[in-house]
Design a protein around this motif. Structure first.
Motif, PDB file in Angstrom:
ATOM      1  N   THR A  32      52.543  25.311   6.806  1.00  0.00           N
ATOM      2  CA  THR A  32      53.065  25.590   8.405  1.00  0.00           C
ATOM      3  C   THR A  32      54.260  26.614   8.112  1.00  0.00           C
ATOM      4  O   THR A  32      54.984  27.040   8.896  1.00  0.00           O
ATOM      5  CB  THR A  32      53.939  24.190   8.969  1.00  0.00           C
ATOM      6  OG1 THR A  32      54.569  23.797   8.502  1.00  0.00           O
ATOM      7  CG2 THR A  32      52.297  23.469   9.560  1.00  0.00           C
ATOM      8  N   SER A 134      40.917  19.051   5.727  1.00  0.00           N
ATOM      9  CA  SER A 134      39.527  19.350   6.446  1.00  0.00           C
ATOM     10  C   SER A 134      39.317  17.415   7.287  1.00  0.00           C
ATOM     11  O   SER A 134      39.040  16.997   7.297  1.00  0.00           O
ATOM     12  CB  SER A 134      38.902  19.476   6.266  1.00  0.00           C
ATOM     13  OG  SER A 134      37.743  18.676   5.477  1.00  0.00           O
ATOM     14  N   GLU A 151      54.870  17.822  18.918  1.00  0.00           N
ATOM     15  CA  GLU A 151      54.279  18.959  18.929  1.00  0.00           C
ATOM     16  C   GLU A 151      54.518  19.237  17.408  1.00  0.00           C
ATOM     17  O   GLU A 151      53.525  19.863  16.243  1.00  0.00           O
ATOM     18  CB  GLU A 151      54.819  19.901  19.501  1.00  0.00           C
ATOM     19  CG  GLU A 151      54.621  21.737  19.279  1.00  0.00           C
ATOM     20  CD  GLU A 151      55.784  22.642  20.605  1.00  0.00           C
ATOM     21  OE1 GLU A 151      55.262  23.534  20.150  1.00  0.00           O
ATOM     22  OE2 GLU A 151      56.048  22.525  21.372  1.00  0.00           O
ATOM     23  N   CYS A 154      52.238  17.429  15.004  1.00  0.00           N
ATOM     24  CA  CYS A 154      50.976  18.099  15.235  1.00  0.00           C
ATOM     25  C   CYS A 154      50.361  18.880  14.389  1.00  0.00           C
ATOM     26  O   CYS A 154      49.387  19.547  14.103  1.00  0.00           O
ATOM     27  CB  CYS A 154      50.643  18.097  17.119  1.00  0.00           C
ATOM     28  SG  CYS A 154      49.533  16.619  17.110  1.00  0.00           S
ATOM     29  N   SER A 155      51.554  20.119  14.526  1.00  0.00           N
ATOM     30  CA  SER A 155      51.669  21.412  14.454  1.00  0.00           C
ATOM     31  C   SER A 155      51.102  21.314  12.348  1.00  0.00           C
ATOM     32  O   SER A 155      50.627  21.539  11.260  1.00  0.00           O
ATOM     33  CB  SER A 155      52.382  22.373  14.397  1.00  0.00           C
ATOM     34  OG  SER A 155      53.428  21.857  14.033  1.00  0.00           O
ATOM     35  N   ASN A 158      47.752  19.453  12.205  1.00  0.00           N
ATOM     36  CA  ASN A 158      46.643  20.834  11.861  1.00  0.00           C
ATOM     37  C   ASN A 158      46.446  22.089  10.674  1.00  0.00           C
ATOM     38  O   ASN A 158      45.904  22.322  10.534  1.00  0.00           O
ATOM     39  CB  ASN A 158      47.150  21.334  13.108  1.00  0.00           C
ATOM     40  CG  ASN A 158      46.558  21.011  14.531  1.00  0.00           C
ATOM     41  OD1 ASN A 158      45.355  20.271  14.478  1.00  0.00           O
ATOM     42  ND2 ASN A 158      47.095  21.306  15.736  1.00  0.00           N
ATOM     43  N   LYS A 162      42.188  18.616  11.660  1.00  0.00           N
ATOM     44  CA  LYS A 162      42.299  18.358  13.217  1.00  0.00           C
ATOM     45  C   LYS A 162      43.099  17.786  13.337  1.00  0.00           C
ATOM     46  O   LYS A 162      43.367  16.503  13.063  1.00  0.00           O
ATOM     47  CB  LYS A 162      41.376  18.640  13.742  1.00  0.00           C
ATOM     48  CG  LYS A 162      39.914  19.413  13.561  1.00  0.00           C
ATOM     49  CD  LYS A 162      38.701  19.227  14.617  1.00  0.00           C
ATOM     50  CE  LYS A 162      37.815  20.096  14.394  1.00  0.00           C
ATOM     51  NZ  LYS A 162      37.036  20.019  15.206  1.00  0.00           N
ATOM     52  N   CYS A 163      44.792  17.321  14.747  1.00  0.00           N
ATOM     53  CA  CYS A 163      45.302  16.510  15.312  1.00  0.00           C
ATOM     54  C   CYS A 163      45.072  16.302  16.951  1.00  0.00           C
ATOM     55  O   CYS A 163      44.990  17.334  17.520  1.00  0.00           O
ATOM     56  CB  CYS A 163      46.284  17.205  14.980  1.00  0.00           C
ATOM     57  SG  CYS A 163      47.302  16.064  15.335  1.00  0.00           S
ATOM     58  N   TYR A 164      44.859  15.434  17.013  1.00  0.00           N
ATOM     59  CA  TYR A 164      44.238  14.702  18.328  1.00  0.00           C
ATOM     60  C   TYR A 164      45.730  13.604  18.526  1.00  0.00           C
ATOM     61  O   TYR A 164      46.096  12.913  17.892  1.00  0.00           O
ATOM     62  CB  TYR A 164      42.992  13.667  18.470  1.00  0.00           C
ATOM     63  CG  TYR A 164      41.786  14.527  18.396  1.00  0.00           C
ATOM     64  CD1 TYR A 164      40.539  14.670  19.481  1.00  0.00           C
ATOM     65  CD2 TYR A 164      41.209  14.055  17.090  1.00  0.00           C
ATOM     66  CE1 TYR A 164      39.938  15.665  18.350  1.00  0.00           C
ATOM     67  CE2 TYR A 164      40.336  15.087  16.476  1.00  0.00           C
ATOM     68  CZ  TYR A 164      39.864  15.475  17.220  1.00  0.00           C
ATOM     69  OH  TYR A 164      38.701  16.269  17.582  1.00  0.00           O
TER      70      TYR A 164
END
Length: 287
Positions: A32, A134, A151, A154-155, A158, A162-164
């Motif tokens: 990130t 993955s 936020e 999740c970043s 991600n 994937k993030c939910y």
């Protein structure tokens, strides 16, 4: 904001527990854009210290939880449930309102974490696939957490899949489905491989085809519903419909649904055991 420097390293991000998941999260932070020198992590043994330093060059690794947490902005709690009490004893007083704690401890609710610390709390449930970039992670907002905290979290996830964002009430179900899911897929692939050998394929070819069919099927499901794929593949009186009939007669769907339902019930039971144990231990220590 001031950061304490440990031997030249700025501990802006702290990971308590640089095991497999903690190490993957450290790598995600770097993806990130976080500099390795802004990350510190703790381990429990000299062996773990050497391993983590080899896997995470530039990251400060220590045996002390307090050392890595002291002035960090973000703390990731990535330990076994039975280690939580020891961690809180080490650093509980340091987990103040100005810090964000992201917990990936299985079976530990934000309610408990919110009571144990004054930090802003978020809970995440990643699966093992984050090791390969993955992963599937579900994130739930806990006490005092802000939109910005969610936020950021999740970043982070991600970066390795994937993030939910979900309500915490669904996390045990998520654990049963996507948390345990890689093991179920592994069982299915193993069965396909063995079936390939049974019908006469060479072992290495059966293995490659089994993996490929799972990957190609997943790609198709990005654009088509399951029944659409079945309709496309199954012809009247053909090979595929014969196999489908066999599976339906033996309750394949019911078996898979039962696996997940059983895992969900166990996840709920385990959470209660973990939380009761943690609360009992902490109550004793406070007396």
């Amino acid at each position: 904001m001031y950061y304490r420097v440990w031997g030249g390293f700025i501990a802006k991000y702290a990971i308590i527990g640089l095991g497999k998941i903690g190490t993957a999260i450290a790598k995600a932070l770097i993806k990130t854009g976080v500099k390795a020198c802004d990350i510190a992590g703790s381990v429990r043994s000299e062996h773990g210290l050497m391993r983590a330093k080899g896997e995470l060059p530039g990251i400060h690794v220590a045996l002390s939880n307090e050392e890595v947490v002291k002035d960090a902005e973000v703390i990731v709690l990535a330990v076994k449930p039975r280690q939580v009490v020891d961690v809180i004893n080490d650093v509980g007083k340091l987990l103040t309102e100005d810090k964000l704690m992201i917990s990936v401890v299985a079976g530990l609710s934000t309610r408990i974490l919110g009571n144990l610390t004054r930090a802003r709390v978020i809970r995440g449930m990643p699966n093992i696939a984050i090791l390969e970039g993955s992963g599937v992670t579900a994130v739930s907002r806990g006490p005092r957490a802000t939109d910005t905290d969610v936020e950021f979290t999740c970043s982070l996830f991600n970066a390795v899949g994937k993030c939910y964002i979900i309500n915490e009430e669904y996390l045990n179900a998520v654990t049963a489905l996507s948390g345990s899911g890689p093991a179920y897929v592994a069982m299915i692939v193993e069965a396909l491989w063995e079936a390939g050998i049974l019908v006469g394929l060479p072992s290495d070819l059966a293995w490659s085809l089994s993996i490929d069919v799972i990957e190609s099927g997943a790609r198709l499901l990005n654009s088509k519903k399951p029944w659409e794929i079945i309709s496309d593949v199954a012809t009247p009186g053909g090979v595929t419909i014969s196999g489908i009939k066999f599976a339906e007669e033996r309750g394949l769907k019911g078996l898979l649904m039962g696996m997940i339902e059983s895992a969900y019930r166990r996840s709920t039971d385990v959470q209660k055991i973990i939380e009761d144990t943690i609360e009992a231990n902490l109550s004793k220590l406070r007396k």
